[in-house]
Design a protein around this motif. Structure first.
Motif, PDB file in Angstrom:
ATOM      1  N   CYS A 134     -47.236  41.575  90.381  1.00  0.00           N
ATOM      2  CA  CYS A 134     -47.919  42.817  90.008  1.00  0.00           C
ATOM      3  C   CYS A 134     -47.506  43.324  88.640  1.00  0.00           C
ATOM      4  O   CYS A 134     -48.211  44.126  88.032  1.00  0.00           O
ATOM      5  CB  CYS A 134     -47.626  43.911  91.041  1.00  0.00           C
ATOM      6  SG  CYS A 134     -48.299  43.584  92.684  1.00  0.00           S
ATOM      7  N   LYS A 143     -54.713  36.961  97.151  1.00  0.00           N
ATOM      8  CA  LYS A 143     -55.096  37.923  98.183  1.00  0.00           C
ATOM      9  C   LYS A 143     -53.883  38.542  98.876  1.00  0.00           C
ATOM     10  O   LYS A 143     -54.021  39.491  99.647  1.00  0.00           O
ATOM     11  CB  LYS A 143     -55.991  37.241  99.219  1.00  0.00           C
ATOM     12  CG  LYS A 143     -57.245  36.595  98.644  1.00  0.00           C
ATOM     13  CD  LYS A 143     -58.129  37.617  97.954  1.00  0.00           C
ATOM     14  CE  LYS A 143     -59.379  36.974  97.372  1.00  0.00           C
ATOM     15  NZ  LYS A 143     -60.251  37.962  96.685  1.00  0.00           N
ATOM     16  N   HIS A 169     -61.817  36.900 103.182  1.00  0.00           N
ATOM     17  CA  HIS A 169     -61.048  37.089 101.950  1.00  0.00           C
ATOM     18  C   HIS A 169     -61.685  36.474 100.708  1.00  0.00           C
ATOM     19  O   HIS A 169     -61.452  36.947  99.599  1.00  0.00           O
ATOM     20  CB  HIS A 169     -59.639  36.514 102.129  1.00  0.00           C
ATOM     21  CG  HIS A 169     -58.795  37.305 103.069  1.00  0.00           C
ATOM     22  ND1 HIS A 169     -58.164  38.472 102.712  1.00  0.00           N
ATOM     23  CD2 HIS A 169     -58.472  37.089 104.377  1.00  0.00           C
ATOM     24  CE1 HIS A 169     -57.491  38.954 103.746  1.00  0.00           C
ATOM     25  NE2 HIS A 169     -57.659  38.130 104.765  1.00  0.00           N
ATOM     26  N   LYS A 185     -48.396  38.135 103.713  1.00  0.00           N
ATOM     27  CA  LYS A 185     -48.369  39.310 102.849  1.00  0.00           C
ATOM     28  C   LYS A 185     -47.016  40.009 102.913  1.00  0.00           C
ATOM     29  O   LYS A 185     -46.454  40.413 101.881  1.00  0.00           O
ATOM     30  CB  LYS A 185     -49.483  40.281 103.242  1.00  0.00           C
ATOM     31  CG  LYS A 185     -50.868  39.855 102.806  1.00  0.00           C
ATOM     32  CD  LYS A 185     -51.899  40.920 103.171  1.00  0.00           C
ATOM     33  CE  LYS A 185     -53.281  40.548 102.653  1.00  0.00           C
ATOM     34  NZ  LYS A 185     -54.294  41.577 102.983  1.00  0.00           N
ATOM     35  N   ASP A 218     -51.194  43.502  96.723  1.00  0.00           N
ATOM     36  CA  ASP A 218     -51.919  44.774  96.829  1.00  0.00           C
ATOM     37  C   ASP A 218     -52.086  45.383  95.441  1.00  0.00           C
ATOM     38  O   ASP A 218     -51.927  46.597  95.255  1.00  0.00           O
ATOM     39  CB  ASP A 218     -51.155  45.730  97.753  1.00  0.00           C
ATOM     40  CG  ASP A 218     -51.122  45.238  99.195  1.00  0.00           C
ATOM     41  OD1 ASP A 218     -52.128  44.664  99.640  1.00  0.00           O
ATOM     42  OD2 ASP A 218     -50.091  45.417  99.861  1.00  0.00           O
ATOM     43  N   CYS A 219     -52.403  44.543  94.487  1.00  0.00           N
ATOM     44  CA  CYS A 219     -52.532  44.978  93.096  1.00  0.00           C
ATOM     45  C   CYS A 219     -53.299  43.899  92.341  1.00  0.00           C
ATOM     46  O   CYS A 219     -53.439  42.785  92.835  1.00  0.00           O
ATOM     47  CB  CYS A 219     -51.144  45.163  92.473  1.00  0.00           C
ATOM     48  SG  CYS A 219     -50.205  43.605  92.422  1.00  0.00           S
TER      49      CYS A 219
END
Length: 287
Positions: A50, A137, A114, A198, A140-141
């Motif tokens: 990120c 995927k 996805h 994740k 979260d960014c």
């Protein structure tokens, strides 16, 4: 697209490695001694993340060096065609030859959710390509990459980029690992809709931010990833050993900044240990 796919493959390889030893918390290491006129630097990257903001010590190391060498020469114009030539299963095989009907349905749902496409469109694509498509995927960014950032630095400093291995060599890593193990990991990812992966990826990013390269490797000793089990030599050790003579050659020629996946640094057969065994002084750079 070429660079993103290349990074995904590199990331997959890096995520599937383990070996540990006691080392300082640092992702930047100075290489000196054994007749080197000027030091070179070894930087452990994370291929998909990120935030790729470079610390001041990394920027200084980049200023002090005149060449950037990564796992792959990301500027190679032939990379896309080479990747595509190794993308598909042989002899008419498809994913249906390796997974049950129920598992196929789970994988199909995963890609539909996805990637916005059915696995039916990619049935003959090798599993490591399918898995690598999913790695962005897990963030979260918006995806960033240290490799792409280093390419920008090279452009700004008018420096060349070289690679420690070819795309053919990276693809062969997965040619040598049984397909059944690779498909087992893909099915596991599908059955919980990436939930486990994740969470694991978020933990890995946190450890990387702490520059704890030993813990980064230790957390990857996870039996949930069958591609790892029994394949450490292929995934990590042989590649590290193959890199040492190349690192030596580059460092002797000019002060070089080496950027490789952080999972390659630690361990008895990690790059740091192997360089030390070769007679170099390799020390952590800490602010």
């Amino acid at each position: 697209m070429q660079r993103i796919l290349s990074l995904s493959i590199v990331s997959l390889i890096t995520l599937l490695t383990i070996n540990a030893q006691q080392l300082e918390h640092s992702t930047l290491w100075k290489i000196e001694g054994k007749g080197l006129e000027q030091p070179s630097y070894l930087f452990g990257t994370i291929h998909i993340t990120c935030n790729v903001s470079l610390d001041d010590d990394v920027k200084k190391a980049l200023e002090e060096t005149t060449l950037i060498v990564m796992e792959l020469d990301m500027d190679d114009p032939s990379m896309t065609s080479k990747m595509m030539s190794g993308m598909y299963l042989s002899d008419g095989e498809t994913i249906k030859d390796y997974v049950s009907e129920d598992d196929y349905t789970a994988v199909d749902s995963l890609f539909t959710n996805h990637m916005g496409m059915s696995i039916a469109l990619m049935e003959n694509v090798k599993p490591f390509f399918l898995t690598s498509m999913l790695y962005p995927k897990m963030l979260d960014c918006p995806m960033q990459s240290f490799e792409l950032e280093l390419m920008e630095v090279a452009k700004e400093q008018n420096e060349s980029i070289e690679g420690l291995e070819t795309i053919e060599a990276q693809l062969k890593v997965f040619e040598d690992i049984p397909l059944k193990d690779q498909y087992a990991d893909l099915v596991r990812m599908a059955k919980d809709n990436l939930a486990y992966d994740k969470a694991n990826f978020a933990k890995m990013l946190e450890i990387y931010d702490n520059e704890d390269i030993v813990s980064l490797l230790e957390m990857m000793n996870d039996e949930s990833f069958q591609t790892v089990s029994g394949h450490q030599e292929i995934l990590l050790e042989n590649r590290n050993k193959n890199w040492i003579s190349k690192i030596e050659d580059y460092a002797k020629e000019q002060p070089t900044f080496f950027g490789v996946g952080a999972a390659h640094l630690a361990g008895e057969n990690g790059v740091i240990s192997l360089l030390r065994q070769a007679g170099y002084t390799v020390s952590a750079v800490t602010e």
